[in-house]
Design a protein around this motif. Structure first.
Motif, PDB file in Angstrom:
ATOM      1  N   PRO A  94     -23.303   5.761  20.959  1.00 45.50           N
ATOM      2  CA  PRO A  94     -22.003   6.030  21.939  1.00 45.50           C
ATOM      3  C   PRO A  94     -21.469   4.933  22.554  1.00 45.50           C
ATOM      4  N   ASP A  95     -22.384   4.058  23.338  1.00 50.64           N
ATOM      5  CA  ASP A  95     -21.865   2.966  23.798  1.00 50.64           C
ATOM      6  C   ASP A  95     -21.047   1.898  22.851  1.00 50.64           C
ATOM      7  N   ILE A  96     -21.420   1.674  21.655  1.00 52.72           N
ATOM      8  CA  ILE A  96     -21.128   0.943  20.616  1.00 52.72           C
ATOM      9  C   ILE A  96     -19.792   1.519  19.973  1.00 52.72           C
ATOM     10  N   SER A  97     -19.758   2.854  19.777  1.00 51.63           N
ATOM     11  CA  SER A  97     -18.664   3.334  19.109  1.00 51.63           C
ATOM     12  C   SER A  97     -17.479   3.569  20.084  1.00 51.63           C
ATOM     13  N   ALA A  98     -17.727   3.283  21.466  1.00 59.75           N
ATOM     14  CA  ALA A  98     -16.860   3.410  22.296  1.00 59.75           C
ATOM     15  C   ALA A  98     -15.885   1.945  22.446  1.00 59.75           C
ATOM     16  N   MET A  99     -16.425   1.146  21.929  1.00 60.49           N
ATOM     17  CA  MET A  99     -16.066  -0.349  21.791  1.00 60.49           C
ATOM     18  C   MET A  99     -15.248  -0.482  20.673  1.00 60.49           C
ATOM     19  N   LYS A 100     -14.293   0.239  20.192  1.00 55.86           N
ATOM     20  CA  LYS A 100     -13.586   0.355  19.038  1.00 55.86           C
ATOM     21  C   LYS A 100     -12.385  -0.616  18.924  1.00 55.86           C
ATOM     22  N   ASP A 101     -11.939  -0.887  20.198  1.00 62.45           N
ATOM     23  CA  ASP A 101     -10.488  -1.730  20.274  1.00 62.45           C
ATOM     24  C   ASP A 101     -10.594  -2.976  21.534  1.00 62.45           C
ATOM     25  N   VAL A 102     -10.047  -3.827  21.552  1.00 61.04           N
ATOM     26  CA  VAL A 102     -10.158  -4.746  22.815  1.00 61.04           C
ATOM     27  C   VAL A 102      -8.683  -4.619  23.591  1.00 61.04           C
ATOM     28  N   LYS A 103      -9.027  -4.558  25.079  1.00 63.86           N
ATOM     29  CA  LYS A 103      -7.853  -4.299  25.870  1.00 63.86           C
ATOM     30  C   LYS A 103      -6.747  -5.300  25.578  1.00 63.86           C
ATOM     31  N   LYS A 104      -5.636  -4.827  25.750  1.00 62.93           N
ATOM     32  CA  LYS A 104      -4.386  -5.834  25.752  1.00 62.93           C
ATOM     33  C   LYS A 104      -4.532  -6.997  26.653  1.00 62.93           C
ATOM     34  N   GLY A 105      -4.063  -8.100  26.198  1.00 62.73           N
ATOM     35  CA  GLY A 105      -4.046  -9.271  27.057  1.00 62.73           C
ATOM     36  C   GLY A 105      -5.145  -9.775  27.451  1.00 62.73           C
ATOM     37  N   ALA A 106      -6.343  -9.404  26.765  1.00 66.99           N
ATOM     38  CA  ALA A 106      -7.649  -9.936  27.092  1.00 66.99           C
ATOM     39  C   ALA A 106      -7.595 -11.213  26.564  1.00 66.99           C
ATOM     40  N   THR A 107      -8.388 -12.199  27.107  1.00 64.36           N
ATOM     41  CA  THR A 107      -8.519 -13.395  26.320  1.00 64.36           C
ATOM     42  C   THR A 107      -9.850 -13.573  25.329  1.00 64.36           C
ATOM     43  N   SER A 108      -9.901 -14.466  24.613  1.00 70.01           N
ATOM     44  CA  SER A 108     -11.170 -14.416  23.512  1.00 70.01           C
ATOM     45  C   SER A 108     -11.436 -12.947  23.189  1.00 70.01           C
ATOM     46  N   ARG A 109     -10.473 -12.546  22.229  1.00 78.69           N
ATOM     47  CA  ARG A 109     -10.487 -11.277  21.597  1.00 78.69           C
ATOM     48  C   ARG A 109     -11.506 -11.523  20.383  1.00 78.69           C
ATOM     49  N   VAL A 110     -12.947 -10.978  20.382  1.00 79.59           N
ATOM     50  CA  VAL A 110     -13.828 -10.999  19.443  1.00 79.59           C
ATOM     51  C   VAL A 110     -14.081  -9.841  18.685  1.00 79.59           C
ATOM     52  N   GLY A 111     -13.943  -9.623  17.516  1.00 73.84           N
ATOM     53  CA  GLY A 111     -14.358  -8.357  16.535  1.00 73.84           C
ATOM     54  C   GLY A 111     -15.981  -8.789  16.062  1.00 73.84           C
ATOM     55  N   PHE A 112     -16.731  -7.687  16.141  1.00 74.82           N
ATOM     56  CA  PHE A 112     -18.204  -8.137  15.987  1.00 74.82           C
ATOM     57  C   PHE A 112     -18.473  -7.196  14.809  1.00 74.82           C
ATOM     58  N   PHE A 113     -18.634  -8.087  13.579  1.00 73.15           N
ATOM     59  CA  PHE A 113     -19.316  -7.618  12.281  1.00 73.15           C
ATOM     60  C   PHE A 113     -20.714  -7.365  12.375  1.00 73.15           C
ATOM     61  N   VAL A 114     -21.329  -6.130  12.338  1.00 73.98           N
ATOM     62  CA  VAL A 114     -22.513  -5.701  12.550  1.00 73.98           C
ATOM     63  C   VAL A 114     -23.193  -6.163  11.272  1.00 73.98           C
ATOM     64  N   GLY A 115     -22.976  -5.710  10.289  1.00 73.96           N
ATOM     65  CA  GLY A 115     -23.647  -5.709   9.139  1.00 73.96           C
ATOM     66  C   GLY A 115     -25.025  -4.855   8.768  1.00 73.96           C
ATOM     67  N   CYS A 116     -25.326  -4.644   7.811  1.00 75.30           N
ATOM     68  CA  CYS A 116     -26.464  -3.358   7.554  1.00 75.30           C
ATOM     69  C   CYS A 116     -27.647  -3.819   8.127  1.00 75.30           C
ATOM     70  N   GLY A 117     -28.110  -5.242   8.192  1.00 75.48           N
ATOM     71  CA  GLY A 117     -29.414  -5.594   8.587  1.00 75.48           C
ATOM     72  C   GLY A 117     -29.402  -5.078  10.295  1.00 75.48           C
ATOM     73  N   ILE A 118     -28.694  -5.240  10.887  1.00 75.91           N
ATOM     74  CA  ILE A 118     -28.761  -5.151  12.426  1.00 75.91           C
ATOM     75  C   ILE A 118     -28.362  -3.529  12.601  1.00 75.91           C
ATOM     76  N   ASN A 119     -27.169  -2.945  11.932  1.00 78.48           N
ATOM     77  CA  ASN A 119     -26.857  -1.611  12.132  1.00 78.48           C
ATOM     78  C   ASN A 119     -28.175  -0.683  11.707  1.00 78.48           C
ATOM     79  N   TYR A 120     -28.799  -0.917  10.763  1.00 75.36           N
ATOM     80  CA  TYR A 120     -29.891   0.055  10.087  1.00 75.36           C
ATOM     81  C   TYR A 120     -31.470  -0.256  10.464  1.00 75.36           C
ATOM     82  N   ILE A 121     -31.374  -1.576  10.756  1.00 75.38           N
ATOM     83  CA  ILE A 121     -32.833  -2.085  10.944  1.00 75.38           C
ATOM     84  C   ILE A 121     -33.114  -2.747  12.471  1.00 75.38           C
ATOM     85  N   LEU A 122     -32.226  -3.746  12.701  1.00 77.68           N
ATOM     86  CA  LEU A 122     -32.646  -4.682  14.067  1.00 77.68           C
ATOM     87  C   LEU A 122     -31.437  -4.559  15.019  1.00 77.68           C
ATOM     88  N   PRO A 123     -31.218  -3.308  15.577  1.00 81.13           N
ATOM     89  CA  PRO A 123     -30.369  -3.197  16.419  1.00 81.13           C
ATOM     90  C   PRO A 123     -30.245  -3.915  17.779  1.00 81.13           C
TER      91      PRO A 123
END
Lengths: 466, 424
Positions: free
Chosen positions: B173-202
């Motif tokens: 839930p904490d991760i799926s809540a992060m689906k967007d970045v606030k307007k006007g935020a600086t250093s807007r970073v999108g995190f590409f998780v990948g299968c290794g982290i998603n399924y095995i090494l969170p």
């Protein structure tokens, strides 16, 4: 083609799983660094002298050629099965049997990669000096067969200077020991060790080598000195040696190569020649030598002197030397890579002569190599797509051989004759000398089964050059 | 195979002069010591096949499978022959004929290739694996990972498998809540998780977000992201790799990000280069999108040191650390200093290992197709780690972590294996 009886005999000799008739293996054991493939009928992977002996006995009985192969990195075609038959790979014979710290000797199998022996010796404070450029992927067996050299030859000599003795399987299958295993001297009978070293796999197959090691030098220092003209570079090289310093490497790079490498790494070079010098030994001596070399260079009109003492600085200087080959590849796709040797006092005459040949035959020639021992790598650069260029290149190669001989040199310093230079050996050797050599070959290999078609002019050499 | 692809592969192969220099760099040749298991051997085999030489069968497939695609040969080759590209080309051409089931176990291929196309299927399989792991596997004793209770087909005796999380990273839930970045935020970073982290090494995912937060970045984790496509491509499925690339580009482009970050070296290579490659035959609009996407991608170590000026608290920590260079980070992205810079800031004492950039043996699908060979390669790495004397081995790729954990366990090396960000 091998008969079914011959195949049965081979399988008995080395075991079913160590005889391969697969197309994949035939393809992968059909070439060396000459990139001129000849498909073998099969590949065998022996593990001992007895295995090798059984293969050779079968070859005599059934009359098929056997071609020994180490790393497959030779430039003259020594490991190519030019008449088909069996490629005998030494890849499974890769053990360093012993490093003897008391006697400074090593006992190794032929398939050991030379750099692996150097690493192991170094771990124990010892040193195996021969360092052909292929040191990381060529084998001791191949180095012995070709009498491989390298930059360190100026101070430390070449492979033959480190072979104390050999276990060799003769073409008839007899297993003999030549020389000594751990002794530095020995004069009993003919020196078969020296006969075997450099015989290009035509007189016997080395199954074990007993090698001499040296103590590992305490320190090393590398310097790059650039000159406007080759005369200054050559005079510097002569003056360094005349001063009593024998550098562990004294490498020469010509203007064509320097320009090519500068373009390759995105810089500029107006130098006409450069020397890459390395000294090794006790720390204090290395320090003293480098000061002296700097002084001699300045006296001989060097316009740039770089001195590397940290590992990274040394690596940077060497990366320049290593970039020469790839940078030349950018100029022209095909490199006719020859390795003539002249007395080191004739270096200038050789390079000036090369310039004339380049002009006369209208081909690009880049040269670099071992100024310290007069062994210069002459690269005639051609593009087969340009009409007549390859042929002009081959003419230039012949001119280069004639030039080296006229200066009191030899047509090959360290690559061997194989098939590439076979048509030219009569330029250097007299008919009587060639007859003496073929008589030795016949005496040891009466049926001509071991690595046929090499060294002496024959069908393979002619085919390669046509 | 398309004639144009065949022609370009043949041209690449023709650059090889058979000098053999690549042999000194190749991890498979290093342990097998046979010519056909070297890059030069592979080039010769692939070239022969492209030229229509007949009579090659199982051995050809075996040697094409053996390549870990680590790219070590690239820097050793004086002619710049792209052997990994040739091997990939050969594998892709295999998909068109009957040899493909033997190139990769069919099940693994379908699973990996179709991951993004049928995410529900993969999730179901991974969830089932999570539930069943207690039945077949037991704790390794070292407190990390699981080993087999009894011999299992496809797994191998004594193999250390990672313990799967109960909830996948992207589903939390904490991760799926992060689906967007606030307007006007600086250093807007999108995190590409990948299968290794998603399924095995969170835990790597958690550490990544923490490090980004503390560097003042605003982070989004788009829920529509899927597998990067590298497993599909390694097994020769270009079509799947293409579709996955498109879905990922779509998932990120709408967020107007400054950077797209990944903590997986393999995903990073895919996002930076492979997406562009597999989409290079598409229309100009798609190619421009792929270009824009790729220009924003950074490895986490690169982003923290180069763009966000990550600062450490500077306290000394227990335990010495060594570093293993993932092939996809060093040889494909040229990143070597950034992770070491972060480790220097981590507070641990650094100890170098011998041959830090030697392949761990997992890549190119080798872990699935030839576990025994994969472990033989990993054994050398384990011995380098042991010789370094470090308590912790850090790296920057979940794949390498899984492999190094297994290898250290198997060869009795007592070192904790972590991602660089987990030490920050």
């Amino acid at each position: 083609m091998l008969t079914s009886a011959a195949i049965k005999e081979l399988k008995k000799a080395v075991g079913n799983e160590n005889v391969s008739f697969s197309k994949e293996d035939a393809i992968c054991y059909s070439y060396d660094a000459l990139a001129s493939p000849y498909l073998p009928d099969c590949v065998v992977f022996p593990v001992s002298a007895i295995d090798v002996s059984s293969v050779l006995k079968a070859a005599n009985r059934f009359g098929f050629p056997v071609v020994p192969r180490g790393g497959g990195s030779g430039f003259s075609g020594g490991s190519l099965p030019v008449e088909g038959g069996v490629v005998l790979s030494t890849e499974r014979m890769g053990r360093i049997v012993e490093i003897d710290k008391k006697n400074f000797t090593a006992e190794v199998e032929p398939g050991v990669i030379t750099a692996d022996l150097q690493d192991e010796a170094e771990r124990q404070g010892l040193f195996y000096p021969p360092d052909p450029t292929s040191v990381k992927f060529s084998t001791i067996g191949g180095n012995i067969a070709e009498c491989a050299g390298g930059p360190r030859a100026v101070k430390y000599g070449v492979t033959k200077d480190y072979v104390l003795g050999l276990e060799v399987v003769l073409p008839t299958g007899a297993i003999i020991l030549t020389g000594g295993k751990k002794t530095m001297k020995g004069v009993v009978g003919y020196d078969l060790t020296k006969l075997m070293v450099g015989s290009e796999g035509t007189l016997g197959i080395v199954t074990k080598a007993y090698l001499k090691l040296l103590p590992l030098p305490e320190a090393r220092r590398t310097m790059l000195v650039e000159f406007l003209d080759i005369e200054s570079a050559a005079r510097t090289a002569e003056a360094i040696i005349a001063s009593g310093i024998i550098p562990s490497m004294l490498e020469f790079i010509d203007g064509v190569s320097l320009k090519s490498v500068a373009e390759y790494i995105g810089t500029q070079s107006s130098a006409g020649a450069a020397l890459l010098v390395e000294t090794d030994g006790r720390k204090e001596c290395v320090e003293k030598d480098s000061i002296e070399i700097k002084k001699i260079s300045a006296e001989n009109k060097a316009y740039s002197f770089k001195d590397a003492s940290t590992k990274n600085e040394v690596r940077d200087l060497w990366s320049l030397r290593r970039a020469i080959s790839p940078s030349l590849n950018k100029l022209k796709p095909t490199k006719l890579n020859e390795d003539v040797v002249v007395p080191r006092s004739e270096l200038v005459s050789l390079v000036r002569g090369l310039e004339k040949i380049s002009e006369k035959r209208n081909v690009l020639i880049a040269s670099f190599g071992h100024a310290g021992d007069g062994n210069i790598h002459v690269n005639v650069m051609v593009d087969k797509k340009n009409a007549g260029e390859f042929e002009r290149g081959m003419e230039a190669v012949k001119d280069v051989f004639a030039l080296a001989l006229s200066l009191g040199g030899a047509i090959s310093g360290e690559h061997g004759i194989g098939i590439t230079k076979a048509p030219y050996i009569a330029m250097e050797l007299s008919a009587d000398a060639i007859e003496a050599m073929t008589a030795i070959k016949k005496a040891l290999d009466p049926n001509g089964i071991l690595n046929p078609g090499k060294i002496f002019p024959g069908r393979a050499g002619l085919k390669f050059h046509s | 195979m398309k004639d144009s692809i065949k022609k370009s592969l043949l041209e690449e192969a023709a650059k090889c002069v058979r000098c053999g220099a690549c042999k000194s760099a190749c991890p498979t040749f290093d342990v097998l010591r046979r010519e056909p298991s070297s890059p030069r051997g592979r080039v010769s085999l692939i070239e022969a096949r492209l030229r229509g030489v007949e009579g090659m069968k199982d051995a050809y497939v075996k040697h094409i499978k053996e390549c870990t695609l680590c790219g070590s040969c690239l820097s050793a080759c004086p002619k710049g022959v792209n052997v990994p590209q040739l091997v990939l080309g050969a594998r892709c051409s295999q998909s068109e004929d009957e040899l493909i089931p033997s190139v990769f176990p069919l099940a693994a291929k379908n699973l990996l290739g179709a991951e993004g196309l049928a995410p529900a299927l993969v999730k179901t399989v991974m969830k089932a694996a999570g539930k069943l792991q207690g039945v077949f596997l037991k704790g390794a004793g070292s407190g990390e990972g699981l080993v087999t209770r009894f011999s299992l087909p496809f797994v191998g005796d004594g193999r250390l498998l990672p313990e799967l999380p109960e909830v996948f990273f992207l589903d939390r839930p904490d991760i799926s809540a992060m689906k967007d970045v606030k307007k006007g935020a600086t250093s807007r970073v999108g995190f590409f998780v990948g299968c290794g982290i998603n399924y095995i090494l969170p835990s790597i995912g958690e550490a990544t977000i923490k490090a980004l937060d503390s560097s003042g970045a605003t982070v989004a984790v788009p829920a529509e992201q899927v597998c990067c496509g590298m497993p599909a491509l390694s097994s020769g499925d270009v079509q799947a790799a293409k579709e996955l690339a498109l879905r990922n580009i779509e998932a990120f482009e709408k967020l107007e990000l400054d950077y797209i970050v990944t903590s997986c070296a393999t995903c990073g290579h895919a996002l930076k280069s492979v997406f562009k490659d597999v989409l290079s035959g598409e229309g100009i609009e798609i190619r421009q999108k792929a270009e824009a996407f790729a220009s924003k991608v950074r490895d986490i170590t690169e982003l923290l040191t180069k763009e966000l000026n990550y600062e450490a608290k500077g306290e000394r920590k227990e335990g010495t650390v060594t570093y293993h260079d993932p092939c996809h980070l060093k040889k494909y992205q040229g990143i070597t200093e950034e992770p070491r810079e972060l480790l220097a800031k981590s507070g641990h004492v650094f100890k170098g290992m011998k041959n830090p950039c030697k392949c761990c043996g997992l890549g190119g699908g080798l872990i699935f197709t030839n576990y025994e060979l994969s472990m033989k390669i990993a054994e050398k790495k384990a011995m380098s780690i042991k010789a370094s004397g470090a308590d912790i081995v850090a790296t920057a790729c979940p794949g390498c972590i899984i492999q190094l954990k297994d290898a250290c366990h198997r060869y009795g090396v007592d070192a904790k294996v972590v991602h660089v960000v987990e030490l920050l």
